[in-house]
Design a protein around this motif. Structure first.
Motif, PDB file in Angstrom:
ATOM      1  N   ASP A 102       5.161  25.494  25.921  1.00  0.00           N
ATOM      2  CA  ASP A 102       4.722  24.255  26.562  1.00  0.00           C
ATOM      3  C   ASP A 102       4.089  24.524  27.918  1.00  0.00           C
ATOM      4  OD1 ASP A 102       5.607  22.615  24.483  1.00  0.00           O
ATOM      5  OD2 ASP A 102       7.650  22.527  25.302  1.00  0.00           O
ATOM      6  N   SER A 103       4.034  25.795  28.319  1.00  0.00           N
ATOM      7  CA  SER A 103       3.500  26.148  29.624  1.00  0.00           C
ATOM      8  C   SER A 103       1.980  25.945  29.650  1.00  0.00           C
ATOM      9  CB  SER A 103       3.830  27.610  29.952  1.00  0.00           C
ATOM     10  OG  SER A 103       3.128  28.036  31.095  1.00  0.00           O
ATOM     11  N   ILE A 104       1.531  25.065  30.538  1.00  0.00           N
ATOM     12  CA  ILE A 104       0.098  24.824  30.661  1.00  0.00           C
ATOM     13  C   ILE A 104      -0.601  26.078  31.167  1.00  0.00           C
ATOM     14  CG2 ILE A 104      -1.671  23.403  31.750  1.00  0.00           C
ATOM     15  CD1 ILE A 104       0.064  21.935  29.743  1.00  0.00           C
ATOM     16  N   ALA A 105       0.051  26.807  32.063  1.00  0.00           N
ATOM     17  CA  ALA A 105      -0.564  28.018  32.622  1.00  0.00           C
ATOM     18  C   ALA A 105      -0.825  29.060  31.532  1.00  0.00           C
ATOM     19  CB  ALA A 105       0.328  28.600  33.713  1.00  0.00           C
ATOM     20  N   ILE A 106       0.131  29.235  30.625  1.00  0.00           N
ATOM     21  CA  ILE A 106      -0.053  30.210  29.546  1.00  0.00           C
ATOM     22  C   ILE A 106      -1.153  29.748  28.602  1.00  0.00           C
ATOM     23  CG2 ILE A 106       1.040  31.265  27.533  1.00  0.00           C
ATOM     24  CD1 ILE A 106       3.663  31.260  29.053  1.00  0.00           C
ATOM     25  N   ARG A 107      -1.173  28.482  28.305  1.00  0.00           N
ATOM     26  CA  ARG A 107      -2.231  27.958  27.429  1.00  0.00           C
ATOM     27  C   ARG A 107      -3.605  28.147  28.056  1.00  0.00           C
ATOM     28  NH1 ARG A 107      -0.010  22.315  24.687  1.00  0.00           N
ATOM     29  NH2 ARG A 107       2.006  23.115  23.974  1.00  0.00           N
ATOM     30  N   VAL A 108      -3.708  27.885  29.354  1.00  0.00           N
ATOM     31  CA  VAL A 108      -4.969  28.114  30.062  1.00  0.00           C
ATOM     32  C   VAL A 108      -5.356  29.585  29.990  1.00  0.00           C
ATOM     33  CG1 VAL A 108      -6.031  28.195  32.351  1.00  0.00           C
ATOM     34  CG2 VAL A 108      -4.832  26.125  31.613  1.00  0.00           C
ATOM     35  N   ALA A 109      -4.381  30.474  30.180  1.00  0.00           N
ATOM     36  CA  ALA A 109      -4.668  31.912  30.153  1.00  0.00           C
ATOM     37  C   ALA A 109      -5.197  32.349  28.791  1.00  0.00           C
ATOM     38  CB  ALA A 109      -3.411  32.698  30.524  1.00  0.00           C
ATOM     39  N   VAL A 110      -4.586  31.855  27.729  1.00  0.00           N
ATOM     40  CA  VAL A 110      -5.039  32.216  26.384  1.00  0.00           C
ATOM     41  C   VAL A 110      -6.434  31.646  26.121  1.00  0.00           C
ATOM     42  CG1 VAL A 110      -4.608  31.871  23.917  1.00  0.00           C
ATOM     43  CG2 VAL A 110      -2.717  32.473  25.451  1.00  0.00           C
ATOM     44  N   VAL A 133     -20.351  28.471  23.683  1.00  0.00           N
ATOM     45  CA  VAL A 133     -19.766  27.238  24.212  1.00  0.00           C
ATOM     46  C   VAL A 133     -19.018  26.447  23.140  1.00  0.00           C
ATOM     47  CG1 VAL A 133     -20.265  25.058  25.375  1.00  0.00           C
ATOM     48  CG2 VAL A 133     -21.492  27.122  26.035  1.00  0.00           C
ATOM     49  N   VAL A 134     -19.591  26.329  21.947  1.00  0.00           N
ATOM     50  CA  VAL A 134     -18.920  25.583  20.876  1.00  0.00           C
ATOM     51  C   VAL A 134     -17.627  26.285  20.463  1.00  0.00           C
ATOM     52  CG1 VAL A 134     -19.089  24.918  18.448  1.00  0.00           C
ATOM     53  CG2 VAL A 134     -20.979  24.444  20.003  1.00  0.00           C
ATOM     54  N   LEU A 135     -17.668  27.607  20.342  1.00  0.00           N
ATOM     55  CA  LEU A 135     -16.456  28.357  20.006  1.00  0.00           C
ATOM     56  C   LEU A 135     -15.368  28.119  21.046  1.00  0.00           C
ATOM     57  CD1 LEU A 135     -18.196  31.715  19.022  1.00  0.00           C
ATOM     58  CD2 LEU A 135     -17.152  30.104  17.439  1.00  0.00           C
ATOM     59  N   THR A 136     -15.756  28.186  22.311  1.00  0.00           N
ATOM     60  CA  THR A 136     -14.776  27.998  23.387  1.00  0.00           C
ATOM     61  C   THR A 136     -14.265  26.567  23.430  1.00  0.00           C
ATOM     62  OG1 THR A 136     -15.771  29.773  24.700  1.00  0.00           O
ATOM     63  CG2 THR A 136     -14.431  28.167  25.877  1.00  0.00           C
ATOM     64  N   PHE A 137     -15.147  25.599  23.206  1.00  0.00           N
ATOM     65  CA  PHE A 137     -14.716  24.200  23.207  1.00  0.00           C
ATOM     66  C   PHE A 137     -13.637  23.952  22.151  1.00  0.00           C
ATOM     67  CE2 PHE A 137     -15.305  20.089  20.997  1.00  0.00           C
ATOM     68  CZ  PHE A 137     -14.772  19.256  21.974  1.00  0.00           C
ATOM     69  N   VAL A 138     -13.862  24.456  20.949  1.00  0.00           N
ATOM     70  CA  VAL A 138     -12.915  24.214  19.858  1.00  0.00           C
ATOM     71  C   VAL A 138     -11.589  24.909  20.118  1.00  0.00           C
ATOM     72  CG1 VAL A 138     -12.455  24.619  17.415  1.00  0.00           C
ATOM     73  CG2 VAL A 138     -14.702  23.798  18.146  1.00  0.00           C
ATOM     74  N   THR A 139     -11.635  26.189  20.470  1.00  0.00           N
ATOM     75  CA  THR A 139     -10.378  26.939  20.646  1.00  0.00           C
ATOM     76  C   THR A 139      -9.617  26.482  21.879  1.00  0.00           C
ATOM     77  OG1 THR A 139     -11.611  28.713  21.758  1.00  0.00           O
ATOM     78  CG2 THR A 139     -11.224  28.958  19.405  1.00  0.00           C
ATOM     79  N   ALA A 140     -10.327  26.175  22.965  1.00  0.00           N
ATOM     80  CA  ALA A 140      -9.641  25.674  24.154  1.00  0.00           C
ATOM     81  C   ALA A 140      -8.972  24.335  23.872  1.00  0.00           C
ATOM     82  CB  ALA A 140     -10.621  25.555  25.318  1.00  0.00           C
ATOM     83  N   SER A 141      -9.644  23.477  23.120  1.00  0.00           N
ATOM     84  CA  SER A 141      -9.034  22.193  22.747  1.00  0.00           C
ATOM     85  C   SER A 141      -7.789  22.418  21.896  1.00  0.00           C
ATOM     86  CB  SER A 141     -10.049  21.340  21.981  1.00  0.00           C
ATOM     87  OG  SER A 141     -11.202  21.090  22.745  1.00  0.00           O
ATOM     88  N   ALA A 142      -7.890  23.359  20.947  1.00  0.00           N
ATOM     89  CA  ALA A 142      -6.755  23.620  20.059  1.00  0.00           C
ATOM     90  C   ALA A 142      -5.538  24.135  20.815  1.00  0.00           C
ATOM     91  CB  ALA A 142      -7.168  24.627  18.986  1.00  0.00           C
ATOM     92  N   ALA A 143      -5.764  24.834  21.910  1.00  0.00           N
ATOM     93  CA  ALA A 143      -4.641  25.377  22.685  1.00  0.00           C
ATOM     94  C   ALA A 143      -3.809  24.285  23.349  1.00  0.00           C
ATOM     95  CB  ALA A 143      -5.165  26.346  23.743  1.00  0.00           C
ATOM     96  N   PHE A 144      -4.342  23.068  23.420  1.00  0.00           N
ATOM     97  CA  PHE A 144      -3.625  21.984  24.102  1.00  0.00           C
ATOM     98  C   PHE A 144      -3.223  20.864  23.152  1.00  0.00           C
ATOM     99  CE2 PHE A 144      -5.555  24.285  27.488  1.00  0.00           C
ATOM    100  CZ  PHE A 144      -4.702  24.136  28.554  1.00  0.00           C
ATOM    101  N   VAL A 145      -3.327  21.112  21.849  1.00  0.00           N
ATOM    102  CA  VAL A 145      -2.897  20.126  20.867  1.00  0.00           C
ATOM    103  C   VAL A 145      -1.408  20.319  20.590  1.00  0.00           C
ATOM    104  CG1 VAL A 145      -3.155  19.326  18.491  1.00  0.00           C
ATOM    105  CG2 VAL A 145      -5.162  20.014  19.796  1.00  0.00           C
ATOM    106  N   PRO A 146      -0.591  19.248  20.666  1.00  0.00           N
ATOM    107  CA  PRO A 146       0.837  19.391  20.326  1.00  0.00           C
ATOM    108  C   PRO A 146       0.997  19.985  18.933  1.00  0.00           C
ATOM    109  CG  PRO A 146       0.401  17.247  21.319  1.00  0.00           C
ATOM    110  CD  PRO A 146      -0.939  17.878  21.079  1.00  0.00           C
ATOM    111  N   GLN A 147       1.859  20.982  18.814  1.00  0.00           N
ATOM    112  CA  GLN A 147       1.879  21.773  17.593  1.00  0.00           C
ATOM    113  C   GLN A 147       3.275  22.322  17.314  1.00  0.00           C
ATOM    114  OE1 GLN A 147      -0.798  23.061  14.583  1.00  0.00           O
ATOM    115  NE2 GLN A 147      -1.210  21.867  16.406  1.00  0.00           N
TER     116      GLN A 147
END
Length: 466
Positions: A102-110, A133-147
């Motif tokens: 749940d660490s936002i910092a770790i998610r940002v780092a990844v 940019v599209v690759l980064t947009f999708v994966t960065a968004s996925a890193a912050f989806v509750p899972q």
């Protein structure tokens, strides 16, 4: 090239040139229609299933339909498959991260590390628009989806299915016009050669003539690369036409070159160079044999092995982009913004080959996003009329984006911005003022962090190269 060379010298930071609109791209409709078709399939299928909350995962793979439209179909099949694999792998890593912490910092780092890898990989493969940019947009968004970890395989499976749809959509035009990409590449070379002939014959400005010569050389080289990776039955005949472009000299008819290009673009039978052309047929055949022989030369090592070696050599690109995007994400988090991944994507989009280009991209991003959040504010009431209205709006924005972005990045950003915001609304509707404030603040933070990283992590050796 071992790094993104941020220029060490004093540079002018142009504003007018950065915002000036160029001509409409000649094949903008191809990624536009492919992107809309792939997204429509997955989004409408999920609408019928009553699971629009899963749109992000399926759209991750479907958005790969935006790539590889300049490649011949034999090469496109491989490149598009690798693009889907890269998108799915990045999405999987992001989802696992979201499930484990749940660490936002770790998610940002990844997300930042993935952004750095995306930038280096796209530079190495020269995959072309829309780039990293599209690759980064999708994966960065996925890193912050509750899972939950148990959900990850299913969600990754949806991304794979979306990627299969993208691959099929991207390859489908080959059934109708199998040599379409080759024809377009050679037509571009012929048109550039015609402009060169006109510049030499009708202008006394040496700068204009030199620019035309550079453009013609680039177009001819790109066309040769396209033909070398092609299995088209008419490859030899297309090569003979390309020789006409490569040997453009004063006295050759620019109108004849343009006529060849028009025939190619319209899908008509391949034109035969006239007997009046100065290059003898025997010389053309010898040149063609030499050029096409390059394709039969054995490559050293596997393609994947060479890719990994090139990736290792570009560690500075990975470090620079990772640092800049991580700084942007952490700054956004510190400011209390609810979506720090937007700052990550903005910082990743800023990086370019020089400081001047990075500045131009930053300015374009700020202007485009500012206008784009205004457009989102106007469209938001429409999208909240129902799920179908939301889908139609997203698809319309996707289509217009592909036309606008060929004229200037900032104009494309005007339509990308509301589309990116609306993609977050499939799972959960948020208040419009909150979304607008988050997007605008993340844009400013991301641009500042991206430019700062470019300046501080300067490749001094690359900057000193002439």
């Amino acid at each position: 090239m071992s790094a993104i060379p941020c220029d060490q010298r004093r540079v002018r930071l142009p504003v007018r040139a950065a915002l000036q609109l160029g001509p409409l791209g000649d094949i903008w409709h191809k990624p536009a229609m492919s992107g809309v078709a792939a997204l429509a399939v997955v989004q409408l299928a999920l609408l019928l299933a009553g699971r629009l909350d899963l749109v992000l995962y399926a759209s991750a793979g479907a958005m790969c339909a935006l790539y590889c439209h300049g490649l011949p179909y034999a090469a496109r099949a491989r490149a598009l498959a690798w693009t889907v694999l890269g998108m799915v792998a990045g999405t999987a890593a992001a989802l696992v991260t979201a499930a484990l912490t749940d660490s936002i910092a770790i998610r940002v780092a990844v997300a930042a590390l993935l952004a750095g890898l995306h930038k280096a990989a796209c530079d190495i493969t020269r995959i072309g628009p829309p780039g990293n940019v599209v690759l980064t947009f999708v994966t960065a968004s996925a890193a912050f989806v509750p899972q939950h970890l148990s959900e990850v395989p299913f969600h990754v499976g949806l991304a794979v299915l979306g990627g299969v749809v993208a691959w099929v959509v991207g390859m489908a035009p080959g059934l109708v016009r199998p040599d379409g990409p080759e024809r377009i590449a050679v037509a571009r070379a012929l048109e550039a050669a015609a402009r060169l002939v006109r510049a030499r014959d009708h202008t006394e400005d040496p700068h204009h003539a030199r620019h035309a010569a550079e453009a013609a050389e680039a177009a001819v080289n790109a066309a040769w690369q396209t033909l070398l990776s092609s299995g088209a039955a008419d490859r030899q005949a297309l090569g003979r036409l390309l020789v006409q472009a490569e040997s453009a000299v004063p006295g050759r008819s620019a109108e004849a070159l343009m006529a060849y290009a028009r025939e190619l673009r319209k899908g008509r039978p391949l034109p035969e160079p006239s007997a009046a052309d100065p290059r003898p047929a025997a010389i053309e055949e010898d040149e063609l044999a030499g050029v096409f022989a390059e394709r039969r030369m054995p490559a050293r090592g596997s393609a994947f092995g060479r890719f990994l070696l090139d990736l290792a050599r570009r560690w500075r690109v990975v470090v620079m982009v990772t640092a800049g995007t991580a700084l942007a994400g952490l700054a956004s988090m510190a400011l209390g913004v609810g979506r720090p991944y937007w700052a990550v994507v903005t910082a990743a989009a800023v990086f370019a080959a020089t400081t001047t280009l990075s500045w131009s991209r930053a300015l374009q991003r700020v202007v485009g996003n500012l206008v784009g959040v205004g457009l989102f504010t106007l469209l938001a009431p429409v999208t909240r009329l129902g799920a179908l209205a939301l889908i139609v709006t997203v698809l319309a924005l996707q289509f217009v984006t592909e036309a606008a972005i060929t004229r200037n990045y900032w104009l494309g950003s005007v339509f990308v911005t509301p589309m990116a915001i609306l993609m977050t609304q499939f799972a959960d509707t948020q208040p419009v003022p909150v979304l607008v404030a988050d997007r605008w603040l993340d844009t400013c933070v991301g641009v500042a962090a991206g430019l700062l990283a470019c300046v501080l992590l300067l490749d001094r050796r690359a900057a000193r190269k002439p």
